[in-house]
Design an enzyme around this catalytic site. Structure first.
Site, PDB file in Angstrom:
ATOM      1  N   LYS A   1      -8.781   7.432 -19.014  1.00  0.00           N
ATOM      2  CA  LYS A   1      -9.078   7.957 -20.344  1.00  0.00           C
ATOM      3  C   LYS A   1      -7.820   7.817 -21.229  1.00  0.00           C
ATOM      4  O   LYS A   1      -7.377   6.717 -21.451  1.00  0.00           O
ATOM      5  CB  LYS A   1      -9.573   9.396 -20.225  1.00  0.00           C
ATOM      6  CG  LYS A   1     -10.601   9.609 -19.081  1.00  0.00           C
ATOM      7  CD  LYS A   1     -11.917   8.860 -19.264  1.00  0.00           C
ATOM      8  CE  LYS A   1     -12.751   8.787 -17.990  1.00  0.00           C
ATOM      9  NZ  LYS A   1     -13.045  10.057 -17.334  1.00  0.00           N
TER      10      LYS A   1
ATOM     11  N   ASP B   1      -7.138  19.790 -14.048  1.00  0.00           N
ATOM     12  CA  ASP B   1      -7.518  18.455 -14.508  1.00  0.00           C
ATOM     13  C   ASP B   1      -7.240  18.418 -16.011  1.00  0.00           C
ATOM     14  O   ASP B   1      -7.938  19.041 -16.804  1.00  0.00           O
ATOM     15  CB  ASP B   1      -9.002  18.206 -14.192  1.00  0.00           C
ATOM     16  CG  ASP B   1      -9.459  16.804 -14.615  1.00  0.00           C
ATOM     17  OD1 ASP B   1      -8.797  16.194 -15.474  1.00  0.00           O
ATOM     18  OD2 ASP B   1     -10.480  16.332 -14.088  1.00  0.00           O
TER      19      ASP B   1
ATOM     20  N   TYR C   1     -15.919  18.347 -14.361  1.00  0.00           N
ATOM     21  CA  TYR C   1     -16.374  16.951 -14.441  1.00  0.00           C
ATOM     22  C   TYR C   1     -17.418  16.683 -13.341  1.00  0.00           C
ATOM     23  O   TYR C   1     -17.233  17.105 -12.189  1.00  0.00           O
ATOM     24  CB  TYR C   1     -15.158  16.021 -14.273  1.00  0.00           C
ATOM     25  CG  TYR C   1     -15.519  14.563 -14.218  1.00  0.00           C
ATOM     26  CD1 TYR C   1     -15.966  13.892 -15.351  1.00  0.00           C
ATOM     27  CD2 TYR C   1     -15.440  13.850 -13.036  1.00  0.00           C
ATOM     28  CE1 TYR C   1     -16.309  12.556 -15.299  1.00  0.00           C
ATOM     29  CE2 TYR C   1     -15.780  12.508 -12.976  1.00  0.00           C
ATOM     30  CZ  TYR C   1     -16.220  11.867 -14.114  1.00  0.00           C
ATOM     31  OH  TYR C   1     -16.568  10.545 -14.056  1.00  0.00           O
TER      32      TYR C   1
ATOM     33  N   ARG D   1       0.841  -1.210   0.000  1.00  0.00           N
ATOM     34  CA  ARG D   1       0.000   0.000   0.000  1.00  0.00           C
ATOM     35  C   ARG D   1       0.868   1.250   0.000  1.00  0.00           C
ATOM     36  O   ARG D   1       0.593   2.228  -0.671  1.00  0.00           O
ATOM     37  CB  ARG D   1      -0.963   0.030   1.198  1.00  0.00           C
ATOM     38  CG  ARG D   1      -1.628   1.405   1.377  1.00  0.00           C
ATOM     39  CD  ARG D   1      -2.861   1.426   2.283  1.00  0.00           C
ATOM     40  NE  ARG D   1      -2.768   0.566   3.427  1.00  0.00           N
ATOM     41  CZ  ARG D   1      -2.020   0.816   4.506  1.00  0.00           C
ATOM     42  NH1 ARG D   1      -1.315   1.926   4.601  1.00  0.00           N
ATOM     43  NH2 ARG D   1      -1.987  -0.043   5.498  1.00  0.00           N
TER      44      ARG D   1
HETATM   45  C1  PLP Z   1     -13.426  10.471 -15.979  1.00  0.00           C
HETATM   46  C2  PLP Z   1     -12.973  11.782 -15.454  1.00  0.00           C
HETATM   47  C3  PLP Z   1     -12.678  11.960 -14.088  1.00  0.00           C
HETATM   48  C4  PLP Z   1     -12.883  10.868 -13.052  1.00  0.00           C
HETATM   49  O1  PLP Z   1     -12.007   9.808 -13.247  1.00  0.00           O
HETATM   50  P1  PLP Z   1     -12.322   8.286 -12.851  1.00  0.00           P
HETATM   51  O2  PLP Z   1     -11.068   7.582 -13.244  1.00  0.00           O
HETATM   52  O3  PLP Z   1     -13.531   7.858 -13.643  1.00  0.00           O
HETATM   53  O4  PLP Z   1     -12.595   8.255 -11.381  1.00  0.00           O
HETATM   54  C5  PLP Z   1     -12.201  13.192 -13.685  1.00  0.00           C
HETATM   55  N1  PLP Z   1     -12.052  14.217 -14.566  1.00  0.00           N
HETATM   56  C6  PLP Z   1     -12.355  14.080 -15.876  1.00  0.00           C
HETATM   57  C7  PLP Z   1     -12.187  15.243 -16.792  1.00  0.00           C
HETATM   58  C8  PLP Z   1     -12.825  12.868 -16.366  1.00  0.00           C
HETATM   59  O5  PLP Z   1     -13.138  12.756 -17.664  1.00  0.00           O
END
Ligand code: PLP
Length: 391
Positions: free
Chosen positions: A202, A177, A104, A52
């Site tokens: 993504k 982000d 998001y 961890r």
């Molecule tokens: C999908 C997404 C998230 C969240 O990520 P997860 O891996 O699904 O928890 C945060 N910000 C953006 C812009 C996203 O597209």
């Protein structure tokens, strides 16, 4: 592997964090052991004690992420959402945050329904540049940017936000982000932000088979604080998911460039078609923030995400999204396969209609995530679906 500072993105993608082990394995094995032998009490044989706290595969991935984001330090988490949660958890009780309005959905939910439980209040605005001076308060600790926004792909001038924020109070953290662009198209740390985060689910992993989150920073104190919370909270990715994500990111530059080239062709086609009301794509010269895109994105590329409004309302949008042959109707984005969705009833279905329409998310808006299939085949698919939906 001795990478040089002058090595370009593709070289870093292949070699950063890709160590050769004692057996000479060119690809690091997956290290499933939860615990690591110590030579005497409190003296681990190597770098690791308990998985961890740190694990070889996670460490390799974190090193690679840091390198690709031009950061000194990287951290990986069990999801993009866990990454956000840990950053917001690091704020003191009673802090204030300012966030871009089109953030998001899960980030909005965390700000408004989870972080408030430990007294963190958040102000939202769709225009950080104009509103920041009025919104920042004495207890403001963090500014959250997402650029381009989802699904209307508005772009924020990150360097300008950093400048405004740091002039007011240089202790305020600026977080970006960067999920929609990936580190290949933009490196927000270069513009002076404190932390860059990604849902690696993504583009970074890119194969729609891992949920994982990452962040990078240049600040040692921020890194140590977040690493402490990573271990204390324990929202860490498994060795296998870390390994898969590391494998995925080695082709990030090829995938993102190809997706952006196809997206440009498709956006250009949509923009000139009478059956389309409007196209949102940062790679088009008609994009309202095109000047910022040119200085903020590699080669002025618009990325792999497009949204557009189709004539004929929700019915035409539904028809379009069920008439494609190659694009799959599904949420998420950034994978090798092309996806499409109707945000008003899918990813953004939880937002009240008035609020969603104020930020451009109408019932007839379709979002495309362009994959890496052949450009002409994808364009042909879009053309045929448009014909089928306007009959
Ligand atoms: C999908 C997404 C998230 C969240 O990520 P997860 O891996 O699904 O928890 C945060 N910000 C953006 C812009 C996203 O597209």
């Amino acid at each position: 592997m001795g990478l040089k500072d002058t090595d370009k993105f593709a070289t870093k993608a292949i070699h950063a964090g890709a160590h050769i082990d004692i057996h000479g394995s060119v690809i690091e094995p997956i290290s499933l052991s939860t615990t690591f032998k110590q030579s005497s009490p409190a003296a681990p044989l190597g770098e690791y004690e308990y998985s961890r706290s740190q694990n070889p595969n996670r460490k390799n991935l974190e090193d690679a992420i840091a390198s690709l984001e031009n950061g000194k330090y990287g951290l990986a988490f069990s999801s993009g959402s866990a990454t956000t949660a840990v950053i917001l958890q690091s704020l003191p009780q009673g802090s204030h945050a300012v966030s871009i309005g089109d953030v998001y959905g899960g980030t909005h939910r965390y700000f408004t329904k989870v972080a408030n439980a430990h007294g963190v209040e958040t102000s939202f605005t769709n225009d950080l540049i104009k509103d920041l001076p009025n919104l920042v308060k004495d207890n403001t600790k963090l500014v959250w940017i997402e650029s381009p926004t989802n699904p209307t792909l508005k772009v924020t001038d990150i360097a300008l936000v950093v400048d405004i924020v740091k002039k007011i109070n240089k202790e305020i953290l600026v977080v970006v982000d960067n999920t929609f662009l990936s580190p290949y198209l933009s490196n927000p740390l270069n513009f002076g932000v404190d932390i860059v985060v990604h849902s690696a689910t993504k583009y970074i992993n890119g194969h729609s088979d891992v949920v994982l989150g990452v962040l990078a920073t240049n600040d040692k104190a921020i890194y140590e604080r977040l690493q402490f919370l990573q271990n204390a909270i324990g929202a860490i990715p498994s060795p296998f998911d870390s390994w898969l994500t590391h494998r995925g990111l080695k082709t990030l530059h090829l995938r993102v460039r190809q997706a952006a080239l196809s997206a440009t062709k498709i956006a250009e086609f949509l923009a000139q078609d009478d059956r389309v009301i409007a196209v949102n794509y940062p790679g088009l010269d008609s994009h309202p923030n095109r000047d910022v895109v040119k200085k903020q994105h590699r080669d002025g590329l618009g990325g792999g995400m497009i949204s557009f409004r189709i004539k004929g309302g929700a019915d035409a949008a539904a028809k379009f999204t069920t008439s494609t042959r190659l694009f799959t109707l599904a949420e998420s984005l950034g994978g090798i396969e092309s996806l499409l969705e109707v945000p008003a009833v899918m990813t953004h279905g939880g937002i009240p209609k008035e609020q969603r329409e104020a930020s451009g998310v109408f019932d007839d808006l379709i979002r495309l995530s362009i994959g890496i299939e052949d450009s002409d085949d994808l364009l042909d698919d879009v053309k045929k679906a448009l014909a089928a939906s306007s009959q």
